[in-house]
Design a protein around this motif. Structure first.
Motif, PDB file in Angstrom:
ATOM      1  N   LYS A  71       0.833  -1.212   0.000  1.00 30.91           N
ATOM      2  CA  LYS A  71       0.000   0.000   0.000  1.00 30.91           C
ATOM      3  C   LYS A  71       0.864   1.258   0.000  1.00 30.91           C
ATOM      4  O   LYS A  71       0.570   2.240   0.688  1.00 30.91           O
ATOM      5  CB  LYS A  71      -0.959   0.015   1.203  1.00 30.91           C
ATOM      6  CG  LYS A  71      -1.769  -1.253   1.388  1.00 30.91           C
ATOM      7  CD  LYS A  71      -2.649  -1.553   0.184  1.00 30.91           C
ATOM      8  CE  LYS A  71      -3.481  -2.823   0.399  1.00 30.91           C
ATOM      9  NZ  LYS A  71      -4.253  -3.211  -0.804  1.00 30.91           N
ATOM     10  N   VAL A  72       1.929   1.230  -0.782  1.00 29.84           N
ATOM     11  CA  VAL A  72       2.858   2.353  -0.819  1.00 29.84           C
ATOM     12  C   VAL A  72       2.136   3.616  -1.294  1.00 29.84           C
ATOM     13  O   VAL A  72       1.243   3.561  -2.142  1.00 29.84           O
ATOM     14  CB  VAL A  72       4.047   2.019  -1.747  1.00 29.84           C
ATOM     15  CG1 VAL A  72       3.585   1.757  -3.169  1.00 29.84           C
ATOM     16  CG2 VAL A  72       5.080   3.133  -1.735  1.00 29.84           C
ATOM     17  N   GLU A  73       2.535   4.740  -0.739  1.00 33.47           N
ATOM     18  CA  GLU A  73       1.921   6.012  -1.112  1.00 33.47           C
ATOM     19  C   GLU A  73       2.554   6.565  -2.395  1.00 33.47           C
ATOM     20  O   GLU A  73       3.696   6.257  -2.730  1.00 33.47           O
ATOM     21  CB  GLU A  73       2.084   7.021   0.028  1.00 33.47           C
ATOM     22  CG  GLU A  73       1.344   6.613   1.302  1.00 33.47           C
ATOM     23  CD  GLU A  73       1.478   7.641   2.410  1.00 33.47           C
ATOM     24  OE1 GLU A  73       2.008   8.749   2.137  1.00 33.47           O
ATOM     25  OE2 GLU A  73       1.055   7.353   3.540  1.00 33.47           O
ATOM     26  N   LYS A  74       1.799   7.399  -3.096  1.00 29.12           N
ATOM     27  CA  LYS A  74       2.262   7.969  -4.359  1.00 29.12           C
ATOM     28  C   LYS A  74       3.537   8.798  -4.171  1.00 29.12           C
ATOM     29  O   LYS A  74       4.423   8.797  -5.028  1.00 29.12           O
ATOM     30  CB  LYS A  74       1.164   8.825  -4.984  1.00 29.12           C
ATOM     31  CG  LYS A  74      -0.108   8.041  -5.305  1.00 29.12           C
ATOM     32  CD  LYS A  74      -1.271   8.958  -5.627  1.00 29.12           C
ATOM     33  CE  LYS A  74      -2.578   8.180  -5.712  1.00 29.12           C
ATOM     34  NZ  LYS A  74      -3.739   9.065  -5.925  1.00 29.12           N
ATOM     35  N   THR A  75       3.611   9.493  -3.056  1.00 24.79           N
ATOM     36  CA  THR A  75       4.798  10.301  -2.780  1.00 24.79           C
ATOM     37  C   THR A  75       6.054   9.444  -2.754  1.00 24.79           C
ATOM     38  O   THR A  75       7.097   9.821  -3.299  1.00 24.79           O
ATOM     39  CB  THR A  75       4.637  11.034  -1.433  1.00 24.79           C
ATOM     40  OG1 THR A  75       3.558  11.962  -1.527  1.00 24.79           O
ATOM     41  CG2 THR A  75       5.905  11.778  -1.055  1.00 24.79           C
ATOM     42  N   CYS A  76       5.946   8.258  -2.150  1.00 21.96           N
ATOM     43  CA  CYS A  76       7.107   7.375  -2.061  1.00 21.96           C
ATOM     44  C   CYS A  76       7.505   6.833  -3.430  1.00 21.96           C
ATOM     45  O   CYS A  76       8.697   6.643  -3.707  1.00 21.96           O
ATOM     46  CB  CYS A  76       6.828   6.223  -1.101  1.00 21.96           C
ATOM     47  SG  CYS A  76       6.762   6.728   0.637  1.00 21.96           S
ATOM     48  N   CYS A 112      11.834   4.867   2.378  1.00 20.33           N
ATOM     49  CA  CYS A 112      10.890   5.979   2.300  1.00 20.33           C
ATOM     50  C   CYS A 112       9.676   5.747   3.183  1.00 20.33           C
ATOM     51  O   CYS A 112       9.242   6.635   3.922  1.00 20.33           O
ATOM     52  CB  CYS A 112      10.473   6.187   0.853  1.00 20.33           C
ATOM     53  SG  CYS A 112       9.549   7.705   0.580  1.00 20.33           S
ATOM     54  N   ASN A 113       9.103   4.563   3.117  1.00 16.89           N
ATOM     55  CA  ASN A 113       7.931   4.260   3.935  1.00 16.89           C
ATOM     56  C   ASN A 113       8.242   4.383   5.417  1.00 16.89           C
ATOM     57  O   ASN A 113       7.473   4.956   6.190  1.00 16.89           O
ATOM     58  CB  ASN A 113       7.420   2.852   3.631  1.00 16.89           C
ATOM     59  CG  ASN A 113       6.474   2.814   2.447  1.00 16.89           C
ATOM     60  OD1 ASN A 113       6.233   3.817   1.797  1.00 16.89           O
ATOM     61  ND2 ASN A 113       5.942   1.638   2.160  1.00 16.89           N
ATOM     62  N   ASP A 118       3.259   7.302   8.277  1.00 16.95           N
ATOM     63  CA  ASP A 118       2.791   7.002   9.628  1.00 16.95           C
ATOM     64  C   ASP A 118       2.710   5.499   9.878  1.00 16.95           C
ATOM     65  O   ASP A 118       2.926   5.031  10.989  1.00 16.95           O
ATOM     66  CB  ASP A 118       1.411   7.632   9.863  1.00 16.95           C
ATOM     67  CG  ASP A 118       1.469   9.157   9.880  1.00 16.95           C
ATOM     68  OD1 ASP A 118       2.530   9.697  10.245  1.00 16.95           O
ATOM     69  OD2 ASP A 118       0.459   9.799   9.526  1.00 16.95           O
ATOM     70  N   THR A 119       2.365   4.749   8.862  1.00 21.92           N
ATOM     71  CA  THR A 119       2.285   3.299   8.988  1.00 21.92           C
ATOM     72  C   THR A 119       3.194   2.652   7.946  1.00 21.92           C
ATOM     73  O   THR A 119       3.288   3.138   6.818  1.00 21.92           O
ATOM     74  CB  THR A 119       0.843   2.792   8.777  1.00 21.92           C
ATOM     75  OG1 THR A 119       0.378   3.185   7.477  1.00 21.92           O
ATOM     76  CG2 THR A 119      -0.087   3.373   9.841  1.00 21.92           C
ATOM     77  N   PHE A 120       3.860   1.598   8.346  1.00 24.93           N
ATOM     78  CA  PHE A 120       4.752   0.901   7.422  1.00 24.93           C
ATOM     79  C   PHE A 120       4.892  -0.545   7.881  1.00 24.93           C
ATOM     80  O   PHE A 120       4.479  -0.913   8.976  1.00 24.93           O
ATOM     81  CB  PHE A 120       6.127   1.580   7.355  1.00 24.93           C
ATOM     82  CG  PHE A 120       6.774   1.827   8.688  1.00 24.93           C
ATOM     83  CD1 PHE A 120       7.543   0.837   9.300  1.00 24.93           C
ATOM     84  CD2 PHE A 120       6.608   3.037   9.343  1.00 24.93           C
ATOM     85  CE1 PHE A 120       8.137   1.049  10.530  1.00 24.93           C
ATOM     86  CE2 PHE A 120       7.195   3.270  10.573  1.00 24.93           C
ATOM     87  CZ  PHE A 120       7.965   2.276  11.177  1.00 24.93           C
ATOM     88  N   CYS A 121       5.492  -1.353   7.028  1.00 28.72           N
ATOM     89  CA  CYS A 121       5.642  -2.785   7.299  1.00 28.72           C
ATOM     90  C   CYS A 121       7.014  -3.063   7.917  1.00 28.72           C
ATOM     91  O   CYS A 121       7.868  -2.187   8.005  1.00 28.72           O
ATOM     92  CB  CYS A 121       5.480  -3.584   6.008  1.00 28.72           C
ATOM     93  SG  CYS A 121       3.969  -3.219   5.086  1.00 28.72           S
ATOM     94  N   THR A 122       7.220  -4.296   8.311  1.00 26.24           N
ATOM     95  CA  THR A 122       8.520  -4.704   8.837  1.00 26.24           C
ATOM     96  C   THR A 122       9.458  -5.023   7.676  1.00 26.24           C
ATOM     97  O   THR A 122       9.026  -5.279   6.551  1.00 26.24           O
ATOM     98  CB  THR A 122       8.381  -5.950   9.714  1.00 26.24           C
ATOM     99  OG1 THR A 122       7.882  -7.038   8.905  1.00 26.24           O
ATOM    100  CG2 THR A 122       7.412  -5.705  10.864  1.00 26.24           C
TER     101      THR A 122
END
Length: 257
Positions: A71-76, A112-113, A118-122
């Protein structure tokens, strides 16, 4: 998309469909890779991002896989291009090629994430999505941060400039941006962006090396101070020899019996 097959994108990158962004970014990176794959690989240009063989998944499908599962953001996504510019400008020997692109992308998304969202994976999850061991991703993350000098972000205006540049240079010519004359943006920018991945310029035979200009996409490299290229380390020489050996093995396996 209209009946002619053209896709009109919103004026702001934040409002664009993320799959369209993936298409544009993949097109840019594929063209960058196609050029850089022609540059002879030297021992001193080896990095942790180099894989032994070209991954079987193409860049677009790899980006789509990352988008689906993280669910990566467009900014990243757009920041990945900024990181390409930063690293290639500071480290001229580094090239984004078929051997480095996939590891570069997953390292970029991970850094970047974790740094900006605010939320990111391991890391173990990012590694599974990227198809590499978590220990390798940990090493890539450290190396990536060192190479970008921990400069994780840029302004929204710069990201918007990347967005416009992606559409303007897209090889399919299918995309346009609502309310923006793409032809005028190509000539009004000052200074002009560096040419993407300029060809290497051979030096004298005595140097036995290739002078490479930064393989940047947008930024003015005059604003950055590149690192002074040095000879290969023992580790790079060993890795280069190992890589050549693996290539020789693949060639013998593919040779007709």
């Amino acid at each position: 998309m209209n009946s002619s097959g053209r896709v009109v994108l919103p004026s702001a990158f934040e409002d664009a469909d993320i799959d369209n962004l993936a298409l544009l970014i993949a097109d840019m990176l594929e063209r960058l890779m196609a050029h850089n794959d022609q540059i002879p690989l030297l021992a001193e240009s080896l990095t942790r991002f180099h894989s032994r063989a070209v991954p079987s998944i193409n860049v677009l499908d790899y980006l789509r896989r990352i988008i689906k599962f993280t669910k990566v953001e467009k900014t990243c996504l757009l920041l990945t291009l900024h990181y390409v510019d930063q690293i290639c400008a500071r480290t001229p020997l580094f090239t984004l090629s078929s051997l480095t692109c996939h590891r570069f992308i997953i390292a970029s998304i991970t850094v970047c994430n974790k740094g900006l969202c605010d939320t990111f994976c391991t890391n173990s999850f990012y590694a599974r999505v990227g198809g590499i061991p978590v220990s390798e991703l940990n090493d890539l993350e450290r190396e990536f941060l060192r190479m970008i000098d921990w400069r994780l972000t840029c302004t929204r205006e710069v990201l918007q400039e990347y967005y416009i540049n992606l559409v303007r240079t897209d090889s399919t010519g299918r995309f346009s941006i609502l309310g923006i004359d793409m032809e005028s943006t190509a000539t009004s920018r000052s200074p002009s962006p560096p040419a993407m991945s300029p060809a290497p310029v051979p030096m004298s035979h005595q140097h036995r090396s290739i002078r490479r200009e930064a393989s940047t996409i947008l930024i003015d490299t005059a604003t950055l101070t590149p690192q002074v290229p040095q000879g290969p380390t023992v580790e790079q020489n060993m890795a280069f020899a190992d890589l050549q050996k693996s290539w020789g093995g693949m060639e013998s396996e593919s040779a007709p019996g």
